[in-house]
Design a protein around this motif. Structure first.
Motif, PDB file in Angstrom:
ATOM      1  N   VAL A   1      -5.288   5.940   1.414  1.00 54.94           N
ATOM      2  CA  VAL A   1      -4.488   4.728   1.240  1.00 54.94           C
ATOM      3  C   VAL A   1      -4.866   4.095  -0.098  1.00 54.94           C
ATOM      4  O   VAL A   1      -6.051   3.927  -0.414  1.00 54.94           O
TER       5      VAL A   1
ATOM      6  N   TYR B   1       0.842  -1.197   0.000  1.00 55.74           N
ATOM      7  CA  TYR B   1       0.000   0.000   0.000  1.00 55.74           C
ATOM      8  C   TYR B   1       0.878   1.248   0.000  1.00 55.74           C
ATOM      9  O   TYR B   1       2.036   1.230   0.412  1.00 55.74           O
TER      10      TYR B   1
ATOM     11  N   VAL C   1      -5.603  11.761   5.045  1.00 59.68           N
ATOM     12  CA  VAL C   1      -4.807  10.603   4.661  1.00 59.68           C
ATOM     13  C   VAL C   1      -5.634   9.676   3.784  1.00 59.68           C
ATOM     14  O   VAL C   1      -6.777   9.320   4.135  1.00 59.68           O
TER      15      VAL C   1
ATOM     16  N   TRP D   1       3.501   5.598   8.700  1.00 60.89           N
ATOM     17  CA  TRP D   1       3.015   4.223   8.853  1.00 60.89           C
ATOM     18  C   TRP D   1       3.578   3.607  10.130  1.00 60.89           C
ATOM     19  O   TRP D   1       4.734   3.808  10.480  1.00 60.89           O
TER      20      TRP D   1
ATOM     21  N   ALA E   1       0.343   5.355   1.214  1.00 64.69           N
ATOM     22  CA  ALA E   1      -0.518   6.363   1.836  1.00 64.69           C
ATOM     23  C   ALA E   1      -0.019   7.742   1.434  1.00 64.69           C
ATOM     24  O   ALA E   1       1.180   7.934   1.168  1.00 64.69           O
TER      25      ALA E   1
ATOM     26  N   ILE F   1      -6.440   1.003  10.513  1.00 64.75           N
ATOM     27  CA  ILE F   1      -6.841   0.991   9.105  1.00 64.75           C
ATOM     28  C   ILE F   1      -8.085   0.137   8.875  1.00 64.75           C
ATOM     29  O   ILE F   1      -8.958   0.496   8.081  1.00 64.75           O
TER      30      ILE F   1
END
Length: 623
Positions: free
Chosen positions: A58, A43, A56, A81, A45, A143
Motif C-alpha cells: 500500500v 492510497y 500486497v 479494496w 495498493a 490495514i
C-alpha cells in the motif's frame, strides 16, 4: 525487460489526466501488477514480487515508501479494496490445516517426496504439478492491525469476483463438486458477508466470471459462456437483478464474443475489467469483432453499440463514473500502445503517455493491408498482408505465412513484434483468421472442431493463392510457413500435405493426438472437444495426426519446443523430430530450458531472442 538480469520489471506510474504529467512512483527492481485506488483516492495498493512471491503493498498518494501489507507463504493471487478503505480482501493459496499466519516450512535438507496422482487434473502449464491439499481461499486483512481473517474454507478453490459498494455483499466463484476431472463450470454466488448466506447467481455448465456491482448495488453484471460449443462458445454479458433474482443477456443479438481474444507477443500482463458500470446503470465491455477489440456500451433497456473506433485493439480500459470519458490503452498494427483519454460522446482523444515514442522514431514499420477472400465453402475469410520493409516496386520478395494458436484466438489489429521482425528481414508476411478464429460468427469459430486439417487448411491455402494472384511482388518459389500451438499443428499438417513451401518452422506443436491425449494438461478433454474422438477411436485420432504423414514431408522443418511445456508437451516435438530424422528428412530440433507454452510471450528474455534468431536464420538458410 532487463537484459543484464535476464528478467522483466514493471514500475508504477501516475498520470495526471488534466496536465498529462507522468510521474514514476516506484523505482525498485520488481514487477508491479494490479494497481488499485482506495475508494477515497488517498492510497493505492498493488501486487509486487520484490520478495519473490506476490504480496500486497500500500502506497500513500501523498508520498513515502510503499508498505508491505501481506507476507503470505505462497503469495497473493488477487485482491480488492473494501469500500470502507479499512481492509483489503484477497485470494491466496492455503494448505488444508494451515492458516496464513503459520510460519513457512523450511526447504533446507528436505527430502524429495513422491507425488501421488489421484486426479486427471493434476498438472498445469506454467505451474507444473499442482500443490497437494492446497486450495485458493478468500480472506481479508485489516490495514491498521495487519490482522488476517479467513473467510472461506474447505477443499475448494475460491475466487473473489466483486464487493458491493455498501460493503455488505460479495460475489465469489467456486466449484464444490467432489470430482472435477470432467467438470467445466464455475458457479457464481452472491454472499452476505456478515451471515455468509449464499444466493446462486449462476450454476450452469461453462465458465462465468468478471462480476461487477452496479453503482447502486441493484444489479450484478458478469460475462461467460455455456458449453454448447465447448471452448468455442461465444461469451455474453449477463445482468442479474438482486431484488428479483431475474437475469437478462444483454449481448444475445451480437454474433461475436465478449472479451479480448487477440494474440500477441508484447503485451505481457495486460488485463482489463470484464465489465465497468457507470451512473445511470450503463455499462461498458470489450468485444472481439472482425479482427478488432473494441469497447462497447450497453444499457439495461437493450441498447448496445460500439464506443471506440475500428482497426485497433483496446487492451486495457476504465470509465469514469459519469460515463463522460474513458481511459484506455490502445494499440494498432504499427503502434505498440499507449494510454489515451477519450471523450465518449464525441470520440475525441488525448494521448497521455509516450513510452514508445523514441523506439518508433528509430524504426521503419510495415503497415499491413487488410484482405478478404473466399475460403472453404465459399465463406469469407479475413486477414492481412505485409510488404517487406524497404519494399521497392518491381522487385520480387519471399513470403512467410504465419498461423496463430488456439485455434479459438485471433490475429487482430494490434502490434505484433514477430511479424514486424520478419518484414524488417525482407519478407512479406501473410497472416489470416481461418475458421476456428474468434471475432466472427459462432458458426465460423465452431467450424474447425472435428475438422482439423480440413476447412481450416483450405482457408489458409486459399489465402496464399489469393495474395499470389493479387500481388506480383511475391516470389512463389520462396515461401515459408510457421506457427505455434495450434499454428504448430497446422504447420506440421501443411508440410505433410503440400510441398509449396521452401522452409517451415513449427513451434510448441501437436504432432500426435494419440499421445497428446494422455500427456497434455488438457489432452483428455481438449482432444475430444476438438477432434471429436477419444482413445476408443484411435483411427480417427491418428488420421488427424501430422505424424502419420511424416513420410510425405519434403520441406526443411525446424522444430522449436519448450522443456516445461505442459500444454503441448515436448514429446510432441521429439516424436516428430526422431521420425523425420530416421527418414532422412531435413530437420532440426531446438529445446528451450526453463520455458513453458508461453515462451514467445513471457519467456526469459534471452530465450525469446534465441527463438527469434532460430526462426529468422532457418528461413534465411532455406529461402
Amino acid at each position: 525487460m532487463d537484459e543484464k538480469d535476464n528478467t522483466y520489471y514493471a514500475y508504477l506510474y501516475h498520470v495526471n489526466v488534466e496536465t498529462k504529467e507522468v510521474t514514476q512512483w516506484t523505482h525498485k527492481k520488481e514487477r508491479i501488477s494490479s494497481p488499485q485506488w482506495s475508494t477515497d483516492g488517498k492510497y493505492i495498493a498493488f501486487l509486487s514480487n520484490r520478495e519473490e512471491d506476490n504480496q500486497v503493498y500500500v502506497l500513500s498518494t501523498s508520498g513515502g515508501e510503499a508498505k508491505k501489507l501481506t507476507k503470505v507463504e505462497k503469495g497473493i493471487s488477487s485482491f480488492s479494496w473494501s469500500p470502507c478503505g479499512q481492509k483489503i480482501w484477497f485470494v491466496a493459496p492455503l494448505k488444508e490445516g494451515k492458516t496464513w499466519n503459520d510460519e513457512a516450512e523450511k526447504e533446507e535438507n528436505k527430502l524429495p517426496e513422491a507425488y501421488i496422482v489421484d486426479k486427471m487434473k493434476y498438472h498445469a502449464d506454467g505451474v507444473g504439478l499442482l500443490p497437494k491439499d492446497t486450495y485458493k481461499q478468500i480472506g481479508y486483512i485489516d490495514i491498521a492491525t495487519v490482522e488476517i481473517t479467513q473467510f472461506t474454507e474447505g477443499s475448494y478453490n475460491y475466487n473473489l469476483q466483486a464487493i458491493s459498494h455498501d460493503g455488505k455483499k460479495l460475489v465469489m466463484g467456486v466449484n464444490r463438486e467432489k470430482n472435477q476431472d470432467f467438470s467445466f463450470r464455475q458457479p457464481l454466488l452472491l454472499v452476505d458477508i456478515e451471515s455468509k448466506e449464499e444466493t446462486v447467481l449462476t450454476d450452469e455448465e461453462g465458465y462465468y466470471g468478471g462480476a461487477a456491482f452496479s453503482k447502486d448495488d441493484k444489479y450484478i453484471a458478469f460475462t461467460g459462456s455455456n458449453r454448447q460449443y465447448q471452448n468455442a462458445s461465444h461469451a455474453e454479458v449477463f445482468v442479474y437483478e438482486v431484488s428479483t433474482g431475474s437475469r437478462q443477456v444483454l449481448t444475445e443479438g451480437i454474433d461475436a464474443p465478449v472479451g479480448d481474444y487477440s494474440g500477441g507477443d508484447i503485451q505481457q500482463g495486460a488485463s482489463a475489467p470484464d465489465i465497468v458500470w457507470t451512473d445511470g446503470n450503463h455499462l461498458y465491455f470489450q468485444l472481439s469483432t472482425m479482427g478488432d477489440v473494441r469497447l462497447y456500451f450497453a444499457s439495461l433497456d437493450g441498447a448496445v453499440y460500439p464506443a471506440t473506433a475500428e482497426n485497433e485493439h483496446i487492451y486495457g480500459y476504465d470509465i469514469d463514473a459519469t460515463g463522460t470519458f474513458s481511459l484506455a490503452t490502445i494499440s494498432n498494427a504499427i503502434f505498440p500502445g499507449e494510454l489515451f483519454k477519450q471523450n465518449l460522446a464525441t470520440g475525441e482523444r488525448i494521448q497521455l503517455t509516450n513510452f514508445n515514442e523514441a523506439l518508433l522514431n528509430e524504426l521503419e514499420l510495415s503497415e499491413p493491408e487488410a484482405i478478404v477472400y473466399k475460403g472453404a465453402k465459399d465463406w469469407d475469410v479475413h486477414g492481412w498482408l505485409m510488404k517487406p520493409v524497404g519494399y521497392e516496386k518491381g522487385k520480387k520478395y519471399p513470403l512467410i505465412v504465419e498461423i496463430h494458436g488456439g485455434p479459438h484466438t485471433m490475429y487482430a489489429n494490434t502490434f505484433f513484434h514477430e511479424l514486424q521482425l520478419l518484414a524488417a528481414k525482407g519478407y512479406g508476411v501473410l497472416y489470416v483468421n481461418p475458421r476456428g478464429s474468434h471475432s466472427y460468427s459462432q458458426q465460423f469459430v465452431d467450424a474447425v472442431r472435428g475438422d482439423y486439417g480440413g476447412g481450416d487448411y483450405e482457408d489458409i491455402m486459399a489465402g496464399l493463392d489469393y495474395v499470389l494472384a493479387e500481388n506480383d511482388w511475391i516470389d512463389d518459389s520462396r515461401l515459408g510457413v510457421t506457427g505455434g500451438s495450434y499454428g504448430g499443428f497446422m504447420t506440421n499438417w501443411i508440410v505433410g500435405h503440400t510441398n509449396r513451401f521452401k522452409a517451415a518452422v513449427t513451434q510448441r506443436s501437436i504432432s500426435n493426438w494419440i499421445s497428446f491425449y494422455g500427456v497434455s494438461d488438457i489432452g483428455y478433454y481438449f482432444t475430444e472437444w476438438q477432434i471429436g474422438a477419444d482413445m476408443s477411436d484411435i483411427t480417427k485420432l491418428w488420421d488427424a495426426s501430422p505424424l502419420k504423414y511424416a513420410s510425405n514431408v519434403e520441406t526443411p522443418l525446424l522444430i522449436l519446443h519448450s522443456e516445461n511445456d505442459y500444454r503441448c508437451p515436448i514429446e510432441q516435438g521429439q516424436q516428430l523430430y526422431i521420425t523425420l530424422k530416421a527418414m532422412g528428412k531435413e530437420t532440426s530440433f531446438v529445446r528451450f530450458p526453463q520455458a513453458d507454452h508461453n515462451l514467445s510471450r513471457v519467456g526469459l528474455p534471452n530465450l525469446r531472442q534465441t527463438r527469434l534468431d532460430q526462426i529468422t536464420s532457418w528461413f534465411e538458410k532455406y529461402i
